[in-house]
Design a protein around this motif. Structure first.
Motif, PDB file in Angstrom:
ATOM      1  N   LEU A  18       0.832  -1.203   0.000  1.00  0.00           N
ATOM      2  CA  LEU A  18       0.000   0.000   0.000  1.00  0.00           C
ATOM      3  C   LEU A  18       0.871   1.260   0.000  1.00  0.00           C
ATOM      4  O   LEU A  18       0.598   2.215  -0.733  1.00  0.00           O
ATOM      5  N   ALA A  19       1.938   1.273   0.797  1.00  0.00           N
ATOM      6  CA  ALA A  19       2.840   2.426   0.837  1.00  0.00           C
ATOM      7  C   ALA A  19       3.517   2.630  -0.521  1.00  0.00           C
ATOM      8  O   ALA A  19       3.622   3.766  -1.005  1.00  0.00           O
ATOM      9  N   LEU A  20       3.969   1.542  -1.149  1.00  0.00           N
ATOM     10  CA  LEU A  20       4.592   1.639  -2.469  1.00  0.00           C
ATOM     11  C   LEU A  20       3.584   2.116  -3.512  1.00  0.00           C
ATOM     12  O   LEU A  20       3.923   2.910  -4.394  1.00  0.00           O
ATOM     13  N   ALA A  21       2.357   1.654  -3.405  1.00  0.00           N
ATOM     14  CA  ALA A  21       1.298   2.073  -4.330  1.00  0.00           C
ATOM     15  C   ALA A  21       1.012   3.565  -4.183  1.00  0.00           C
ATOM     16  O   ALA A  21       0.932   4.295  -5.176  1.00  0.00           O
ATOM     17  N   LEU A  22       0.881   4.022  -2.952  1.00  0.00           N
ATOM     18  CA  LEU A  22       0.599   5.443  -2.711  1.00  0.00           C
ATOM     19  C   LEU A  22       1.756   6.325  -3.180  1.00  0.00           C
ATOM     20  O   LEU A  22       1.537   7.401  -3.732  1.00  0.00           O
ATOM     21  N   TYR A  23       2.978   5.858  -2.981  1.00  0.00           N
ATOM     22  CA  TYR A  23       4.145   6.619  -3.433  1.00  0.00           C
ATOM     23  C   TYR A  23       4.099   6.817  -4.945  1.00  0.00           C
ATOM     24  O   TYR A  23       4.293   7.923  -5.450  1.00  0.00           O
ATOM     25  N   GLN A  24       3.857   5.732  -5.690  1.00  0.00           N
ATOM     26  CA  GLN A  24       3.826   5.832  -7.151  1.00  0.00           C
ATOM     27  C   GLN A  24       2.647   6.666  -7.624  1.00  0.00           C
ATOM     28  O   GLN A  24       2.772   7.469  -8.544  1.00  0.00           O
ATOM     29  N   LEU A  25       1.510   6.472  -6.988  1.00  0.00           N
ATOM     30  CA  LEU A  25       0.311   7.227  -7.342  1.00  0.00           C
ATOM     31  C   LEU A  25       0.531   8.720  -7.113  1.00  0.00           C
ATOM     32  O   LEU A  25       0.300   9.541  -8.010  1.00  0.00           O
ATOM     33  N   LEU A  26       1.001   9.088  -5.933  1.00  0.00           N
ATOM     34  CA  LEU A  26       1.209  10.504  -5.615  1.00  0.00           C
ATOM     35  C   LEU A  26       2.342  11.118  -6.434  1.00  0.00           C
ATOM     36  O   LEU A  26       2.256  12.274  -6.850  1.00  0.00           O
ATOM     37  N   GLY A  27       3.410  10.355  -6.666  1.00  0.00           N
ATOM     38  CA  GLY A  27       4.514  10.857  -7.489  1.00  0.00           C
ATOM     39  C   GLY A  27       4.073  11.161  -8.907  1.00  0.00           C
ATOM     40  O   GLY A  27       4.437  12.190  -9.481  1.00  0.00           O
ATOM     41  N   GLY A  28       3.274  10.274  -9.491  1.00  0.00           N
ATOM     42  CA  GLY A  28       2.754  10.501 -10.837  1.00  0.00           C
ATOM     43  C   GLY A  28       1.795  11.677 -10.891  1.00  0.00           C
ATOM     44  O   GLY A  28       1.847  12.504 -11.807  1.00  0.00           O
ATOM     45  N   LEU A  29       0.915  11.775  -9.890  1.00  0.00           N
ATOM     46  CA  LEU A  29      -0.028  12.901  -9.849  1.00  0.00           C
ATOM     47  C   LEU A  29       0.705  14.228  -9.673  1.00  0.00           C
ATOM     48  O   LEU A  29       0.334  15.235 -10.285  1.00  0.00           O
ATOM     49  N   LEU A  30       1.750  14.235  -8.855  1.00  0.00           N
ATOM     50  CA  LEU A  30       2.533  15.450  -8.661  1.00  0.00           C
ATOM     51  C   LEU A  30       3.212  15.863  -9.968  1.00  0.00           C
ATOM     52  O   LEU A  30       3.223  17.040 -10.328  1.00  0.00           O
ATOM     53  N   GLY A  31       3.768  14.891 -10.683  1.00  0.00           N
ATOM     54  CA  GLY A  31       4.386  15.185 -11.976  1.00  0.00           C
ATOM     55  C   GLY A  31       3.379  15.744 -12.968  1.00  0.00           C
ATOM     56  O   GLY A  31       3.667  16.715 -13.685  1.00  0.00           O
ATOM     57  N   LEU A  32       2.184  15.156 -13.028  1.00  0.00           N
ATOM     58  CA  LEU A  32       1.140  15.668 -13.917  1.00  0.00           C
ATOM     59  C   LEU A  32       0.721  17.081 -13.513  1.00  0.00           C
ATOM     60  O   LEU A  32       0.489  17.938 -14.372  1.00  0.00           O
ATOM     61  N   PHE A  33       0.642  17.331 -12.215  1.00  0.00           N
ATOM     62  CA  PHE A  33       0.311  18.668 -11.715  1.00  0.00           C
ATOM     63  C   PHE A  33       1.357  19.684 -12.172  1.00  0.00           C
ATOM     64  O   PHE A  33       1.018  20.767 -12.670  1.00  0.00           O
ATOM     65  N   PHE A  34       2.644  19.340 -12.036  1.00  0.00           N
ATOM     66  CA  PHE A  34       3.711  20.240 -12.474  1.00  0.00           C
ATOM     67  C   PHE A  34       3.630  20.503 -13.979  1.00  0.00           C
ATOM     68  O   PHE A  34       3.844  21.624 -14.437  1.00  0.00           O
ATOM     69  N   LEU A  35       3.322  19.463 -14.755  1.00  0.00           N
ATOM     70  CA  LEU A  35       3.187  19.631 -16.206  1.00  0.00           C
ATOM     71  C   LEU A  35       2.047  20.582 -16.546  1.00  0.00           C
ATOM     72  O   LEU A  35       2.194  21.456 -17.407  1.00  0.00           O
ATOM     73  N   LEU A  36       0.916  20.395 -15.887  1.00  0.00           N
ATOM     74  CA  LEU A  36      -0.240  21.258 -16.157  1.00  0.00           C
ATOM     75  C   LEU A  36       0.029  22.704 -15.756  1.00  0.00           C
ATOM     76  O   LEU A  36      -0.482  23.628 -16.383  1.00  0.00           O
ATOM     77  N   ARG A  37       0.808  22.905 -14.731  1.00  0.00           N
ATOM     78  CA  ARG A  37       1.163  24.266 -14.304  1.00  0.00           C
ATOM     79  C   ARG A  37       2.168  24.906 -15.253  1.00  0.00           C
ATOM     80  O   ARG A  37       2.159  26.113 -15.448  1.00  0.00           O
TER      81      ARG A  37
END
Length: 164
Positions: A18-37
């Motif tokens: 679960l911790a590894l899943a959340l890390y990958q999920l949040l890391g990808g979402l953060l990257g997408l957020f930076f791209l959109l900004r």
């Protein structure tokens, strides 16, 4: 009745997974957020810039998918997650070619090749760079130590899940 059977047979996700899943999920979402900004701030970008942004979006989306699959306990998620982390282990730049992909946190240890070799330690959040023929950029190699630790943890978690 079907709902009860489904819940009864559903496997419980271990805390490490679960911790590894959340890390990958949040890391990808953060990257997408930076791209959109960043995208609206570009002033008349070249087609190659759009191609780079698309590649970054695909890689960050891949990280999000890996996180969701791990969270749902899919066996294929371990292989995909390992591939996602392997893509994040090395960053490099030589001549006009450069590559850096991080979905999450980078704790990088590397060398910059100048007249004298320069050892560097880098910390960054969800970053992406791909350049081809960009001129005489600095030459460097960096290893993301956190990605190596995550590969180890994914292997350990996969062994625990698949053990008899």
């Amino acid at each position: 009745m079907y709902m009860l059977t489904y819940q009864k047979n559903k496997t419980k996700v271990k805390p490490l997974v679960l911790a590894l899943a959340l890390y990958q999920l949040l890391g990808g979402l953060l990257g997408l957020f930076f791209l959109l900004r960043m995208a609206p701030l570009l002033n008349n970008p070249a087609p190659s810039t759009w191609a780079g942004l698309l590649l970054a979006a695909v890689l960050y989306s891949f990280s999000v998918v890996c996180g969701f699959l791990l969270m749902n306990g899919k066996r294929s998620a371990f292989t995909l997650s390992l591939a996602n982390q392997v893509l994040q282990v090395f960053s490099f730049g030589f001549g006009g070619l450069g590559y850096n992909y991080v979905a999450g946190v980078k704790a990088g240890l590397g060398l910059e090749f100048l007249a004298n070799w320069l050892f560097k330690f880098n910390l960054s959040l969800s970053s992406f760079n791909f350049s081809l023929g960009a001129g005489a950029a600095t030459s460097f190699v960096t290893v993301n130590l956190l990605a190596l630790v995550l590969i180890y943890l994914l292997e350990k978690a996969r062994d625990e899940v698949t053990a008899p």
